[in-house]
Design a protein around this motif. Structure first.
Motif, PDB file in Angstrom:
ATOM      1  N   GLU A   8       0.843  -1.205   0.000  1.00 15.22           N
ATOM      2  CA  GLU A   8       0.000   0.000   0.000  1.00 15.22           C
ATOM      3  C   GLU A   8       0.880   1.258   0.000  1.00 15.22           C
ATOM      4  O   GLU A   8       0.640   2.197  -0.759  1.00 15.22           O
ATOM      5  CB  GLU A   8      -0.933  -0.039   1.220  1.00 15.22           C
ATOM      6  CG  GLU A   8      -2.138   0.892   1.126  1.00 15.22           C
ATOM      7  CD  GLU A   8      -1.817   2.294   1.599  1.00 15.22           C
ATOM      8  OE1 GLU A   8      -2.396   3.243   1.058  1.00 15.22           O
ATOM      9  OE2 GLU A   8      -0.974   2.441   2.506  1.00 15.22           O
ATOM     10  N   LEU A   9       1.917   1.250   0.818  1.00 24.39           N
ATOM     11  CA  LEU A   9       2.825   2.398   0.878  1.00 24.39           C
ATOM     12  C   LEU A   9       3.641   2.546  -0.403  1.00 24.39           C
ATOM     13  O   LEU A   9       3.844   3.652  -0.898  1.00 24.39           O
ATOM     14  CB  LEU A   9       3.766   2.258   2.078  1.00 24.39           C
ATOM     15  CG  LEU A   9       3.196   2.677   3.432  1.00 24.39           C
ATOM     16  CD1 LEU A   9       4.209   2.397   4.533  1.00 24.39           C
ATOM     17  CD2 LEU A   9       2.838   4.152   3.419  1.00 24.39           C
ATOM     18  N   ASN A  28       2.808   1.795  -3.301  1.00 25.21           N
ATOM     19  CA  ASN A  28       1.955   2.370  -4.339  1.00 25.21           C
ATOM     20  C   ASN A  28       1.681   3.844  -4.090  1.00 25.21           C
ATOM     21  O   ASN A  28       1.629   4.642  -5.025  1.00 25.21           O
ATOM     22  CB  ASN A  28       0.628   1.616  -4.422  1.00 25.21           C
ATOM     23  CG  ASN A  28       0.754   0.357  -5.245  1.00 25.21           C
ATOM     24  OD1 ASN A  28       1.468   0.321  -6.241  1.00 25.21           O
ATOM     25  ND2 ASN A  28       0.093  -0.692  -4.827  1.00 25.21           N
ATOM     26  N   ARG A  29       1.494   4.217  -2.834  1.00 23.63           N
ATOM     27  CA  ARG A  29       1.107   5.588  -2.535  1.00 23.63           C
ATOM     28  C   ARG A  29       2.272   6.555  -2.722  1.00 23.63           C
ATOM     29  O   ARG A  29       2.107   7.649  -3.229  1.00 23.63           O
ATOM     30  CB  ARG A  29       0.578   5.667  -1.101  1.00 23.63           C
ATOM     31  CG  ARG A  29      -0.221   6.919  -0.836  1.00 23.63           C
ATOM     32  CD  ARG A  29      -1.024   6.814   0.449  1.00 23.63           C
ATOM     33  NE  ARG A  29      -0.191   6.821   1.637  1.00 23.63           N
ATOM     34  CZ  ARG A  29      -0.468   6.156   2.767  1.00 23.63           C
ATOM     35  NH1 ARG A  29      -1.551   5.406   2.833  1.00 23.63           N
ATOM     36  NH2 ARG A  29       0.323   6.228   3.802  1.00 23.63           N
ATOM     37  N   LYS A  30       3.458   6.152  -2.287  1.00 22.67           N
ATOM     38  CA  LYS A  30       4.593   7.071  -2.316  1.00 22.67           C
ATOM     39  C   LYS A  30       5.662   6.698  -3.333  1.00 22.67           C
ATOM     40  O   LYS A  30       6.560   7.475  -3.609  1.00 22.67           O
ATOM     41  CB  LYS A  30       5.261   7.105  -0.931  1.00 22.67           C
ATOM     42  CG  LYS A  30       4.302   7.351   0.214  1.00 22.67           C
ATOM     43  CD  LYS A  30       4.994   7.356   1.558  1.00 22.67           C
ATOM     44  CE  LYS A  30       6.175   8.287   1.598  1.00 22.67           C
ATOM     45  NZ  LYS A  30       6.582   8.664   2.969  1.00 22.67           N
ATOM     46  N   THR A  48       9.583   5.190  -0.147  1.00 21.28           N
ATOM     47  CA  THR A  48       9.067   4.576   1.074  1.00 21.28           C
ATOM     48  C   THR A  48      10.220   4.007   1.883  1.00 21.28           C
ATOM     49  O   THR A  48      10.974   3.169   1.407  1.00 21.28           O
ATOM     50  CB  THR A  48       8.083   3.442   0.730  1.00 21.28           C
ATOM     51  OG1 THR A  48       7.010   3.957  -0.051  1.00 21.28           O
ATOM     52  CG2 THR A  48       7.523   2.810   2.008  1.00 21.28           C
ATOM     53  N   GLU A  55       3.507   3.015  10.019  1.00 25.32           N
ATOM     54  CA  GLU A  55       2.185   2.585   9.524  1.00 25.32           C
ATOM     55  C   GLU A  55       1.667   1.388  10.317  1.00 25.32           C
ATOM     56  O   GLU A  55       0.472   1.267  10.585  1.00 25.32           O
ATOM     57  CB  GLU A  55       2.314   2.208   8.036  1.00 25.32           C
ATOM     58  CG  GLU A  55       1.027   1.805   7.369  1.00 25.32           C
ATOM     59  CD  GLU A  55       0.138   3.001   7.040  1.00 25.32           C
ATOM     60  OE1 GLU A  55       0.664   4.132   7.045  1.00 25.32           O
ATOM     61  OE2 GLU A  55      -1.064   2.794   6.810  1.00 25.32           O
ATOM     62  N   ARG A  93     -10.815   1.886  -7.807  1.00 29.74           N
ATOM     63  CA  ARG A  93     -10.852   1.671  -6.363  1.00 29.74           C
ATOM     64  C   ARG A  93     -11.991   0.703  -6.051  1.00 29.74           C
ATOM     65  O   ARG A  93     -13.110   0.909  -6.542  1.00 29.74           O
ATOM     66  CB  ARG A  93     -11.074   2.989  -5.607  1.00 29.74           C
ATOM     67  CG  ARG A  93      -9.982   4.027  -5.808  1.00 29.74           C
ATOM     68  CD  ARG A  93      -8.669   3.596  -5.173  1.00 29.74           C
ATOM     69  NE  ARG A  93      -7.573   4.505  -5.545  1.00 29.74           N
ATOM     70  CZ  ARG A  93      -6.702   4.269  -6.510  1.00 29.74           C
ATOM     71  NH1 ARG A  93      -6.798   3.153  -7.219  1.00 29.74           N
ATOM     72  NH2 ARG A  93      -5.738   5.119  -6.768  1.00 29.74           N
ATOM     73  N   ARG A 115       3.592  11.015  -7.925  1.00 28.30           N
ATOM     74  CA  ARG A 115       2.813  10.451  -6.816  1.00 28.30           C
ATOM     75  C   ARG A 115       2.368  11.494  -5.809  1.00 28.30           C
ATOM     76  O   ARG A 115       1.623  11.174  -4.890  1.00 28.30           O
ATOM     77  CB  ARG A 115       3.641   9.392  -6.070  1.00 28.30           C
ATOM     78  CG  ARG A 115       4.306   8.333  -6.922  1.00 28.30           C
ATOM     79  CD  ARG A 115       3.327   7.550  -7.762  1.00 28.30           C
ATOM     80  NE  ARG A 115       2.209   7.015  -6.993  1.00 28.30           N
ATOM     81  CZ  ARG A 115       1.035   6.693  -7.505  1.00 28.30           C
ATOM     82  NH1 ARG A 115       0.806   6.875  -8.783  1.00 28.30           N
ATOM     83  NH2 ARG A 115       0.078   6.207  -6.757  1.00 28.30           N
ATOM     84  N   ASN A 157       4.615  13.423  -3.880  1.00 22.08           N
ATOM     85  CA  ASN A 157       5.521  13.328  -2.733  1.00 22.08           C
ATOM     86  C   ASN A 157       6.159  14.662  -2.310  1.00 22.08           C
ATOM     87  O   ASN A 157       6.917  14.694  -1.355  1.00 22.08           O
ATOM     88  CB  ASN A 157       6.635  12.321  -3.027  1.00 22.08           C
ATOM     89  CG  ASN A 157       6.140  10.888  -2.972  1.00 22.08           C
ATOM     90  OD1 ASN A 157       5.154  10.595  -2.303  1.00 22.08           O
ATOM     91  ND2 ASN A 157       6.799  10.005  -3.676  1.00 22.08           N
TER      92      ASN A 157
END
Lengths: 210, 210
Positions: free
Chosen positions: A30-31, A33-35, A40, A48, A181, B123, B125
């Motif tokens: 999840e991280l 993908n997000r950052k 990360t 987290e 989503r 992303r 960031n």
DNA sequence: CCTACCGATCGGTAGG
DNA sequence: CCTACCGATCGGTAGG
């Protein structure tokens, strides 16, 4: 360096909640993908999970292992889709098999979105990533061959090179990971229908369809 | 911040080859795309240019500025395409404007592939990335509105939600950056034709087209 | 004094 | 599972 006992068995009934390997992997993906993977840190992951950074290494051997497991998950699922199209559907036309591959690919993308998203962003910066790119290339080659067969059958338009058709078709399919989503407005079947309809019949309104 | 004379003219005949700001930017964007932004160090960039790391700071103020300039380049080009579709083509149907936007978008993608590729991977960031995401979201909203108008005109199929059509259509367009190479087998016009044909008419062979 | 750099090292933080 | 750290490398800048 001091010698150290390797991996004590997980205690039950004592200590903290007891994150397992799968929970660490889920949070990591999840991280990532997000950052982004590089952006990360293992410290981010620890925060987290509500752990300290060193505690993570009780569950996993390192950051790259987490990436590798996610990529393997995505690749295993996609490989199953492609293998099945060639093995279990040998009697059907290439066109039918291609439609089926597109539909099943969409289902894999939405069911395994986090790991597939990571796969699609791999740049080849490490051995793990290079191995994933090799497996992905094998898949792309198989898909391109299926498109070529469908063109040869006369089922697909022949005014565009088959390799180009293949790239654009699966480019559209893969773009799902950018916005889909699970809790959004569209469910899995609806997206699969939309992708298949638009890809094969186009988005213009036609008077007549075959 | 200190005030600063802007851009001295490049000297000829003395000193080293004389990389200018544009050359540093080009090399940086190429590396950012190949390895990823975070995985690219200023040392990597220096090596690529045959300079030392400190020498780069003679030409640019920092790594993030390089990213920001590339993102602005991509966003400026795409914004021009969208703005023109709404301003200069006001007399045409939404369907015609959408076709034109798709064609022009493909042309921007292949002409500015490196910077657009970076844009599509942002992303959020940093402040620079968040600003780029905001501009990108504005573009996506405009494109979705154009698709909605084309559906309302009756030119596009109405069995798939317009927002979904828009995402899939531009997902296909954007996927170009993953594989298109200027020196490859396909030239710009050929790719633009293929994308437009497949997107609007589909890749299945039809007996009749409108 | 300018430009175009270099060798060395800054304060912080990465994965482990 | 934590405190206390390591070797290395990060982006960026010092004096010359």
């Amino acid at each position: 360096m001091t010698s150290q006992p390797a991996e004590p068995p997980p205690r039950r009934g004592r200590g903290r909640p007891g994150h397992d390997q799968a929970a660490v992997l889920r949070a990591a993906v999840e991280l990532f993908n997000r950052k982004g993977y590089d952006a990360t840190s293992m410290g981010d992951l620890a925060k987290e999970l509500g752990l300290t950074k060193p505690a993570i290494y009780h569950h996993v051997t390192g950051k790259e292992q987490l990436l590798g497991q996610a990529l393997d998950d995505a690749l295993d699922e996609l490989t199953a889709v492609v293998t099945e199209a060639f093995r279990e559907q040998a009697g059907r036309s290439a066109y039918e098999r291609l439609r089926e591959v597109v539909r099943r690919s969409v289902e894999v993308l939405v069911a395994h979105q986090p790991s597939v998203t990571l796969l699609l962003r791999v740049r080849g910066n490490s051995e793990v990533e290079l191995a994933a790119l090799e497996r992905r290339r094998w898949l792309d080659d198989r898909l391109a061959a299926l498109v070529t067969d469908a063109v040869a059958e006369g089922a697909l338009r022949d005014d565009v090179p088959a390799t180009l058709v293949s790239r654009l078709l699966f480019g559209m399919v893969n773009s799902l990971v950018e916005w889909y989503r699970p809790d959004g407005a569209y469910d899995r079947a609806m997206v699969a229908d939309a992708v298949t309809a638009i890809a094969f019949d186009g988005l213009a309104r036609h008077e007549t369809r075959v």
